[in-house]
Design an enzyme around this catalytic site. Structure first.
Site, PDB file in Angstrom:
ATOM      1  CD  GLU A   7      11.525   7.321  -2.000  1.00 49.02           C
ATOM      2  OE1 GLU A   7      11.927   7.179  -3.151  1.00 49.02           O
ATOM      3  OE2 GLU A   7      12.029   6.729  -1.026  1.00 49.02           O
ATOM      4  CG  ASP A  44     -29.392  -7.177  13.889  1.00 47.16           C
ATOM      5  OD1 ASP A  44     -28.933  -7.522  12.781  1.00 47.16           O
ATOM      6  OD2 ASP A  44     -29.984  -6.105  14.074  1.00 47.16           O
ATOM      7  CG  ASP A 104     -27.502  -3.861  18.203  1.00 50.74           C
ATOM      8  OD1 ASP A 104     -27.458  -4.938  18.822  1.00 50.74           O
ATOM      9  OD2 ASP A 104     -28.378  -3.589  17.365  1.00 50.74           O
ATOM     10  CG  ASN A 153      18.414  -2.199  -6.574  1.00 48.55           C
ATOM     11  OD1 ASN A 153      18.579  -3.120  -7.353  1.00 48.55           O
ATOM     12  ND2 ASN A 153      17.681  -1.146  -6.866  1.00 48.55           N
ATOM     13  CG  ASN A 202      14.745   5.332  -5.060  1.00 51.54           C
ATOM     14  OD1 ASN A 202      14.350   4.187  -4.894  1.00 51.54           O
ATOM     15  ND2 ASN A 202      14.419   6.322  -4.245  1.00 51.54           N
ATOM     16  CG  ASP A 225      10.104   5.703  -5.417  1.00 53.42           C
ATOM     17  OD1 ASP A 225       9.933   4.509  -5.099  1.00 53.42           O
ATOM     18  OD2 ASP A 225      10.883   6.469  -4.826  1.00 53.42           O
TER      19      ASP A 225
END
Length: 919
Positions: free
Chosen positions: A349, A391, A666, A730, A755, A759
């Protein structure tokens, strides 16, 4: 009109992408281009402007041939607004916030929160809502900062137009104004921002310019405009100054109109602005015509593939977890909540936030290295680039050309040749290149020739990239005035091709094959000295007309040569070595002479593995060219089409190609490359076509940018690796525990909290350090590698999870439903700490904390999360999370498990790197 608009509808997205525009979806077509804006009187419509004579049109616009004054322009601008079209307005903060929330990961979390709320799981609802809020707010803040930084960076790249502004009393052009001299009419054009243009402004156009608004041509000389973005026409269209008699209702059919966003390929012109902003032809299309969806970049494709790998894994694993726990625990509601929690644990997430933050940080860092990022996704291509086409002039060399020699056809010093060259450069009105500037630096010739009083310009034949030469026609002001003198200057081969005689001292001799061979030896000797040679020729013409064209460039007398020296940059050699060490192969693509290019390459230490000329490319099939581009690294005497074909062939061979250029020739290659690179001093069309703009034309700056692009990519890849491997481990552990335990191994609330904390520990990854070995080679997205990595490292954590299960069951007596809280608390702490530890283990191939240390923000964040995880079961919030304090004997076991986990992971990293490599 309908047919033209259908073409525009198909191609409008191309021009829109160039101008950075987005459009509203609507099916209705254009009905009028004359609708008033802001309630004020509209300027003449395009069709009226095309049919009016020049004086009539200027009168209707209340302008003159000398343009408007600054005050007059300001007054008009106050009525019609700035010259800007269809830029999407910034979203209101609440809509931006909603867009940040609206992604599949947050929607899944919201659904889980709703289920938790419906089952009176207040704590679970709060935790899940916190995850949604944190993910959304962090992304909102990062994107807002990114957008603000991007606008500031884009503002550093200026696109201007050359206009005539009449001087009011007391006004004048200041010393800081950039001006362009128009030799034929002796006027000075001032550079102003595109947004400042108004109807009635007189603009001066030359090769390389973007058309800044819808304009009516007042005077033109061999003016060719590319309208492909509007009409799909592959070839440029010639424009004229005459008033149109017929043309129907389609503005694109009129050859005296030029439209905003198109560009001048060759020639020069003076034009009056008829429409600006939303009133322009393109502005109307932008509001009314359906725009195509933008092309998905390789970077976006990579992110999407990675996301779908994890989503597919989630869709398989979550039902399995549900079924196992439902049948073994006989509580389908609790099993459903747990399965949904597992699904949340498998969704990255934070991926949108991490990607946005990392790219934004990369763009800001690159700006400090004098690299302006116009498109954030280009950073990834920058890091993935393995071939750089560049170039020669100004990149390998100093871009400070000086006139080294002026000789006759046999190589002897000749003042006559220099005088001819000076008159040609002084009177030409097209895009003056560095060669012209070097000639005009001989200011003493201006006085000696008495140019203003002695000569009068009759006409000119502008430069184009097919002829590679240009001519002016002058007349010496005298009582006799018995002839016009055509003076031609350009590439040696192209000038010789239109010569039939040569000047040898005071004599004119035929250009025989033997003489031609001798002349080529002279120019080859000059080229071998590293000099760029330009031929000069002339022709006497009777003074019977005032207009000349390309057909008059024939039967010329070759007068001699002017030779220029552009010394190599001191920084080029070390920059080439650094790029080679970084795995970037440099190829030189130039329109210049092959001998000069080869000598410059030798001087900067670039070994020439093969030199191919444009004529050779013409005769090659795609299969032959595909092999040639791999072997050779110098391509000389190229046209714009040759450059584009070479870039496309390299991409077809599987390379990620960068092209660096600054000229109109170019632009096609810039668009064809994976990453177009230009400089702030480039012509408008080159800057518009580029993805990155260098504020300093240097390969060393480019090499630093490549490294930063790889650093940005490496940090994004870290998050994906960590999330994929730890989540996989897990879920594997959950499957094992669910099959053998009489209770849930962890409650949904606990799994969600774990979790959430994990995070949070990764939110500072964009600011992490990157090991030097990860910056030495180009890096690309590879979902197959990610799947292999996930399967290789995920089960490692499951081994130690199972050891924790055994210890909690046998050593600490958590072997029944009555003691499940102790079991769940023990696995919560071990699982969170092992997940957080993996951040440091996987972020580097080296020994973590010793050979490679994370940046201090990541160290602080992961340390804080680990501390929270240890303290939570012993805190006053333990009952809320249905946890209990762990016995002291648990912590030595925890330390041993984490140490063994780190050692085994380090050993497995070595095995994985030796077998599959480490990215």
């Amino acid at each position: 009109m309908q047919q033209a608009l259908t073409l525009s509808e198909r191609l409008i997205a191309v021009l829109g992408a160039r101008l950075g525009l987005r459009f509203f979806r609507r099916r209705d077509m254009l009905e009028t281009l004359d609708a008033p804006a802001h309630g004020h009187e509209a300027p003449p419509g395009l069709l009226d402007a095309a049919r009016d004579t020049g004086p009539d049109l200027l009168a209707r616009l209340r302008s003159t041939r000398e343009g408007l004054s600054d005050d007059e322009a300001a007054t008009v601008r106050a009525h019609v607004g700035p010259n800007e079209v269809a830029h999407e307005k910034p979203l209101p903060w609440w809509r931006h916030l909603f867009n940040c929330y609206r992604n599949p990961f947050n929607l899944l979390l919201t659904a889980l929160a709703a289920v938790s709320y419906a089952t009176d799981d207040t704590e679970g609802t709060i935790i899940i809502a916190s995850m949604v809020i944190i993910s959304t707010v962090l992304r909102f803040v990062q994107e807002a900062r990114s957008n603000k930084a991007a606008e500031k960076l884009k503002a550093m790249v200026s696109t201007t137009a050359t206009v005539l502004r009449r001087e009011a009393p007391g006004d004048g052009v200041t010393d800081t104004d950039k001006v362009r001299h128009i030799g034929r009419i002796g006027r000075m054009g001032r550079e102003v921002a595109l947004a400042e243009l108004v109807p009635g402004d007189i603009v001066l156009l030359a090769a390389g310019d973007m058309i800044p608004a819808d304009v009516r041509i007042l005077a033109a000389k061999d003016l060719f405009v590319s309208q492909s973005a509007l009409t799909g026409e592959a070839l440029p269209v010639e424009k004229f100054a005459h008033a149109a008699q017929t043309g129907g209702s389609n503005p694109l059919a009129y050859d005296n109109l030029a439209f905003m966003g198109t560009n001048v390929v060759s020639g020069s012109a003076t034009a009056v602005v008829v429409a600006t902003g939303a009133r322009t032809f393109f502005g109307s299309l932008a509001q009314r015509v359906t725009a195509q969806q933008p092309t998905v970049t390789s970077f976006q494709q990579g992110v999407n593939r990675v996301s779908w790998v994890l989503i597919r894994f989630m869709l398989v694993m979550a039902p399995i977890v549900l079924l196992i726990n439902g049948f073994t625990k006989h509580d389908w509601l609790e099993a459903s909540l747990f399965a949904l929690s597992v699904a949340v644990g498998l969704t990255p997430e934070m991926l949108p936030m991490i990607v946005t933050a990392t790219l934004a940080k990369g763009a800001v860092v690159l700006s400090r290295k004098k690299v302006i990022v116009k498109r954030l996704d280009a950073i990834q291509n920058f890091g993935a680039m393995d071939v750089l086409c560049t170039d020669k002039t100004g990149t390998l060399t100093q871009d400070k050309i000086c006139l080294e020699r002026h000789t006759d056809v046999w190589g002897n010093v000749s003042e006559d040749v220099l005088e001819y060259a000076y008159l040609n450069s002084f009177y030409q009105t097209g895009l003056k290149n560095l060669l012209d500037v070097a000639v005009l630096d001989h200011a003493e010739l201006h006085q000696r020739l008495d140019v203003v009083n002695r000569y009068r310009k009759i006409d000119e034949i502008p430069f184009d990239f097919q002829r590679r030469r240009m001519s002016v026609v002058v007349s010496e002001i005298s009582e006799s005035g018995d002839h016009h003198e055509l003076i031609c200057k350009g590439a040696v081969e192209e000038v010789m091709a239109v010569c039939s005689r040569v000047q040898h001292g005071a004599n004119i001799e035929p250009l025989t094959p033997d003489v031609l061979a001798r002349l080529r030896r002279v120019t080859a000797d000059l080229n071998a000295e590293g000099l760029r040679v330009v031929a000069v020729a002339s022709r006497h013409l009777p003074p019977v007309r005032e207009s000349y064209g390309i057909a008059d460039e024939s039967d010329l007398v070759l007068v001699g040569y002017i030779a220029f020296l552009d010394p190599p940059k001191e920084s080029t050699a070390p920059a080439l070595k650094a790029l080679a060490a970084s795995g970037v192969d440099v190829k030189v693509l130039t329109g210049d002479n092959d001998l000069v290019t080869a000598k410059v390459c030798r001087e900067v230490g670039l070994t020439v593995t093969g030199c191919v000329l444009g004529d050779d490319i013409e005769s090659m099939s795609d299969a032959e060219l595909a092999q040639t581009v791999e072997r050779a690294n110098v391509f000389a005497k190229l046209t714009p089409a040759h450059k584009e074909r070479l870039v496309r062939m390299l991409r077809a061979n599987g390379h990620v190609v960068g092209f660096m250029g600054d000229g109109i020739n170019d632009a096609p290659a810039l668009r064809a490359a994976d990453i177009g690179i230009s400089v702030d001093t480039a012509v408008d069309i080159a800057k518009e076509a580029a993805d990155l703009i260098l504020l300093e034309k240097s390969l060393m700056v480019l090499e630093q940018g490549v490294i930063e692009g790889r650093r940005t990519f490496a940090n994004m890849l870290k998050y994906i690796k960590m999330t994929a491997s730890s989540n996989f481990g897990n879920v594997f552990s959950v499957l094992i525990a669910s099959a053998f335990l009489p209770f849930l191994p962890m409650l949904p609330l606990q799994l969600l909290t774990q979790n959430l904390l994990y995070d949070l520990s990764q939110t500072t990854i964009p600011f992490d350090n990157v090991d030097s070995e990860q910056l030495t080679q180009p890096q690309r997205w590879n979902p197959a590698d990610l799947s292999r990595f996930m399967v290789f490292f995920g089960p490692i954590s499951s081994i130690f999870d199972v050891l924790t299960f055994v210890a909690m069951w046998h050593l600490f007596g958590a072997n029944s439903a009555a003691h499940q809280t102790l079991f769940q608390s023990g696995w919560f702490v071990e699982g969170l700490l092992s997940q957080t530890l993996i951040v440091h283990l996987i972020r580097t191939r080296r020994l973590p904390f010793i050979q490679s240390r994370a940046a201090w923000p990541l160290l602080l964040m992961t340390g804080a999360v680990m501390l929270i995880g240890i303290m939570l079961p012993m805190s006053p919030f333990a009952e809320t999370f249905r946890m209990q304090a762990l016995p002291l004997a648990y912590f030595p076991m925890l330390a041993a498990i984490l140490l063994a986990y780190a050692v085994l992971t380090q050993l497995m990293k070595g095995m994985f790197a030796r077998r599959f490599g480490w990215q």
